[in-house]
Design an enzyme around this catalytic site. Structure first.
Site, PDB file in Angstrom:
ATOM      1  CG  ASP A  54      -0.553  -0.151   2.524  1.00 39.45           C
ATOM      2  OD1 ASP A  54       0.655  -0.387   2.701  1.00 39.45           O
ATOM      3  OD2 ASP A  54      -1.378  -0.040   3.458  1.00 39.45           O
ATOM      4  CB  SER A  85     -12.859   1.541  24.788  1.00 37.50           C
ATOM      5  OG  SER A  85     -12.715   0.243  24.232  1.00 37.50           O
ATOM      6  N   GLY A 141      -4.840  -5.996  18.064  1.00 37.54           N
ATOM      7  CA  GLY A 141      -3.430  -6.182  17.743  1.00 37.54           C
ATOM      8  C   GLY A 141      -3.133  -7.512  17.070  1.00 37.54           C
ATOM      9  CB  ALA A 142      -5.221 -10.243  15.973  1.00 34.81           C
ATOM     10  N   GLY A 143      -3.390  -8.061  13.808  1.00 33.71           N
ATOM     11  CA  GLY A 143      -3.181  -7.848  12.380  1.00 33.71           C
ATOM     12  C   GLY A 143      -4.489  -7.832  11.605  1.00 33.71           C
ATOM     13  CB  SER A 145      -7.292  -3.532  10.534  1.00 35.68           C
ATOM     14  OG  SER A 145      -6.897  -2.196  10.414  1.00 35.68           O
ATOM     15  CD  GLU A 189      -3.745   3.190  12.172  1.00 36.07           C
ATOM     16  OE1 GLU A 189      -4.982   3.135  12.009  1.00 36.07           O
ATOM     17  OE2 GLU A 189      -3.060   2.189  12.419  1.00 36.07           O
ATOM     18  CG  ASP A 201      -5.094  -1.570   7.847  1.00 35.14           C
ATOM     19  OD1 ASP A 201      -4.799  -2.328   6.895  1.00 35.14           O
ATOM     20  OD2 ASP A 201      -4.373  -1.411   8.858  1.00 35.14           O
ATOM     21  CE1 TYR A 253       3.311  -1.234   7.855  1.00 35.92           C
ATOM     22  CE2 TYR A 253       3.932   1.082   7.951  1.00 35.92           C
ATOM     23  CZ  TYR A 253       3.122   0.075   7.453  1.00 35.92           C
ATOM     24  OH  TYR A 253       2.149   0.384   6.539  1.00 35.92           O
TER      25      TYR A 253
HETATM   26  P1  ADP Z   1      -4.533  -3.913  14.903  1.00 35.38           P
HETATM   27  O1  ADP Z   1      -5.058  -2.752  14.147  1.00 35.38           O
HETATM   28  O2  ADP Z   1      -3.824  -4.897  14.061  1.00 35.38           O
HETATM   29  O3  ADP Z   1      -5.558  -4.580  15.749  1.00 35.38           O
HETATM   30  P2  ADP Z   1      -2.996  -1.822  16.085  1.00 35.38           P
HETATM   31  O4  ADP Z   1      -1.826  -1.814  16.993  1.00 35.38           O
HETATM   32  O5  ADP Z   1      -2.894  -1.117  14.796  1.00 35.38           O
HETATM   33  O6  ADP Z   1      -3.431  -3.344  15.896  1.00 35.38           O
HETATM   34  O7  ADP Z   1      -4.235  -1.178  16.831  1.00 35.38           O
HETATM   35  C1  ADP Z   1      -4.584  -1.591  18.112  1.00 35.38           C
HETATM   36  C2  ADP Z   1      -4.812  -0.343  18.957  1.00 35.38           C
HETATM   37  O8  ADP Z   1      -5.988   0.349  18.480  1.00 35.38           O
HETATM   38  C3  ADP Z   1      -5.115  -0.654  20.410  1.00 35.38           C
HETATM   39  O9  ADP Z   1      -3.921  -0.768  21.146  1.00 35.38           O
HETATM   40  C4  ADP Z   1      -5.933   0.555  20.818  1.00 35.38           C
HETATM   41  O10 ADP Z   1      -5.106   1.655  21.090  1.00 35.38           O
HETATM   42  C5  ADP Z   1      -6.728   0.872  19.556  1.00 35.38           C
HETATM   43  N1  ADP Z   1      -8.032   0.183  19.571  1.00 35.38           N
HETATM   44  C6  ADP Z   1      -8.480  -0.711  18.669  1.00 35.38           C
HETATM   45  N2  ADP Z   1      -9.717  -1.158  18.993  1.00 35.38           N
HETATM   46  C7  ADP Z   1     -10.076  -0.507  20.122  1.00 35.38           C
HETATM   47  C8  ADP Z   1     -11.240  -0.544  20.978  1.00 35.38           C
HETATM   48  N3  ADP Z   1     -12.277  -1.349  20.721  1.00 35.38           N
HETATM   49  N4  ADP Z   1     -11.238   0.258  22.068  1.00 35.38           N
HETATM   50  C9  ADP Z   1     -10.190   1.061  22.342  1.00 35.38           C
HETATM   51  N5  ADP Z   1      -9.081   1.119  21.590  1.00 35.38           N
HETATM   52  C10 ADP Z   1      -8.996   0.352  20.489  1.00 35.38           C
HETATM   53 MG    MG Z   2      -3.909  -1.386  13.011  1.00 35.77          MG
END
Ligand code: ADP
Ligand code: MG
Length: 416
Positions: A54, A85, A141-143, A145, A189, A201, A253
């Protein structure tokens, strides 16, 4: 090894359940005074192929997941934002002023929310303060998004709440408007949360279509919806969340991006997209001659990944268009090899997951997302979901890894 280890499955919430849940959490947090909040949701995504393309102006092919992030949101008259949250109970809720939001001023998860308001304001849209509560079944944080799911849910919520007129109605989404929302989410982001991601994403979460993969051309943000209905073919896409956490992900990255940008500059192109597969060998020879041997050797492998990966996306799309889904397996496998050896963004857990899935009969398997942990995907016959998942779970036991989690991905709808 007779019995199967328990398989942790991450099921998507039914939309009504997610809506109810987040509405109840809003009431608990902010009381019953005042108008009821609206509820919006947006999906996580899984990328079929086209990894680390991307930010190189390339092609990628994500689908939106049935797993969604829900946000209940209500406008305020001032510029205060109050947030909570369910996934961040420790933060005890956040309160801040939109006027104070700027790069470097917001810590933690709230950046993904107020960053969107900031991104929209930067585009000239008028957004006031709001109260919002978030809940999600997108693995963190599982990739997959969860970050873009959160941003995109907030984007469509703010769009509707403040009458921006960008997302369009549920039954007739406005793709041009959603492209604008996606851009605001990317700004959130990159600039407010400080994560240098490339745009796939947010496009998947805001612009994908149920039953289709989203062919995204990152050069001009144009999209094409490619039919992708595995169920109809007796197939399934198994996602393995390795639950592997590796440090230095952001630094790696950024380093990959920097290498690609430097290579493009030294080859005299704006992005690596401009290098046609037929010209790859010539380009790599030129690159090898431009800098010291060890630097050049790395750059050559990085560029080879990007150019061949973009070609693999085109090959997969051609097969999908020809209704030959089963034949994409070898391209998924080749993508993994390229990411592992040339781009060096895999890790032992991802490699073990991919190998185990293939040995158990997957038609193809690869890491997906940025790498260094996160998830792998395996294309499997529908009847093979359980045995392939079991084989991966066993392989993780044998290696002493944290048990993985599994989900079955279908191409779901975008934010609404
Ligand atoms: P991925 O996008 O692969 O899950 P990232 O590290 O890019 O991993 O994003 C994860 C981060 O996004 C979390 O650590 C948090 O800061 C934020 N986030 C994602 N979903 C939520 C949620 N439901 N509530 C609060 N924060 C969130
Ligand atoms: Mg992400």
């Amino acid at each position: 090894m007779s019995t199967t280890p328990p398989l942790a499955r991450v099921d998507a919430w039914a939309p009504e359940a997610g809506t109810e849940r987040v509405r109840a959490a809003f009431t608990e947090r902010f009381g019953t005074d005042g108008p009821a909040p609206g509820v919006w949701s947006a999906p996580g995504r899984v990328n079929l192929i086209g990894e680390h393309t991307d930010y190189n102006g390339g092609l990628c092919l994500p689908i939106a997941l049935p797993h969604r992030t829900y946000v209940a949101l209500r406008a305020r008259q001032d510029d205060v934002v109050r947030l909570a949250s369910a996934q961040e109970p420790g933060s005890g809720g956040v309160e801040l002023r939109l006027a104070d939001v700027a790069p470097g001023t917001v810590d933690g998860w709230a950046a993904y929310v107020v960053g969107v308001a900031w991104g929209l304001a930067g585009q000239g849209h008028r957004v006031r303060g709001f109260d919002a509560v978030v809940d999600s079944c997108v693995p963190y944080g599982a990739g997959l998004s969860s970050s873009a799911a959160l941003e995109s849910a907030v984007a469509v919520a703010l769009d509707a709440t403040f009458g921006l007129g960008l997302a369009g109605p549920v039954d007739a989404p406005d793709d041009a408007g959603r492209t604008v929302l996606a851009a605001a989410c990317v700004r959130a982001e990159n600039d407010i949360a400080g994560a240098p991601t490339g745009g796939m994403d947010q496009a998947a979460s805001l612009r994908a279509r149920a039953g289709h993969a989203l062919l995204l051309d990152c050069l001009d943000a144009s999209v094409r919806h490619v039919p992708f209905d595995l169920e109809a073919q007796g197939l399934a896409l198994l996602v393995v969340d390795t639950r592997a956490a590796h440090a230095l992900v952001d630094g790696q990255y950024a380093a990959r991006r920097a290498t690609c940008e430097a290579a493009a500059a030294s080859l005299g192109v704006a992005t690596l997209r401009e290098i046609a597969p037929d010209d790859l060998d010539t380009a790599l020879d030129r690159l090898a001659a431009t800098s010291e041997a060890d630097v050049a050797e790395v750059a050559v492998r990085r560029v080879r990944h990007v150019v061949t990966e973009i070609a693999r996306v085109e090959a997969v799309v051609a097969l999908l268009d020809a209704d030959r889904v089963r034949d994409i397996g070898p391209l998924l496998d080749a993508s993994h090899t390229s990411l592992r050896d040339d781009y060096e963004v895999s890790c032992v857990e991802l490699d073990v997951a991919v190998e185990a899935a293939r040995s158990a009969g997957a038609l193809g398997a690869r890491m997906t997302g940025g790498g260094f942990g996160g998830s792998a995907i395996a294309l499997v016959e529908a009847s093979d979901v359980e045995p392939v998942a079991a084989a991966v779970a066993w392989a993780f036991v044998a290696h002493g890894f944290t048990p993985p989690a599994f989900l079955v991905a279908t191409a779901a709808a975008s934010a609404h």
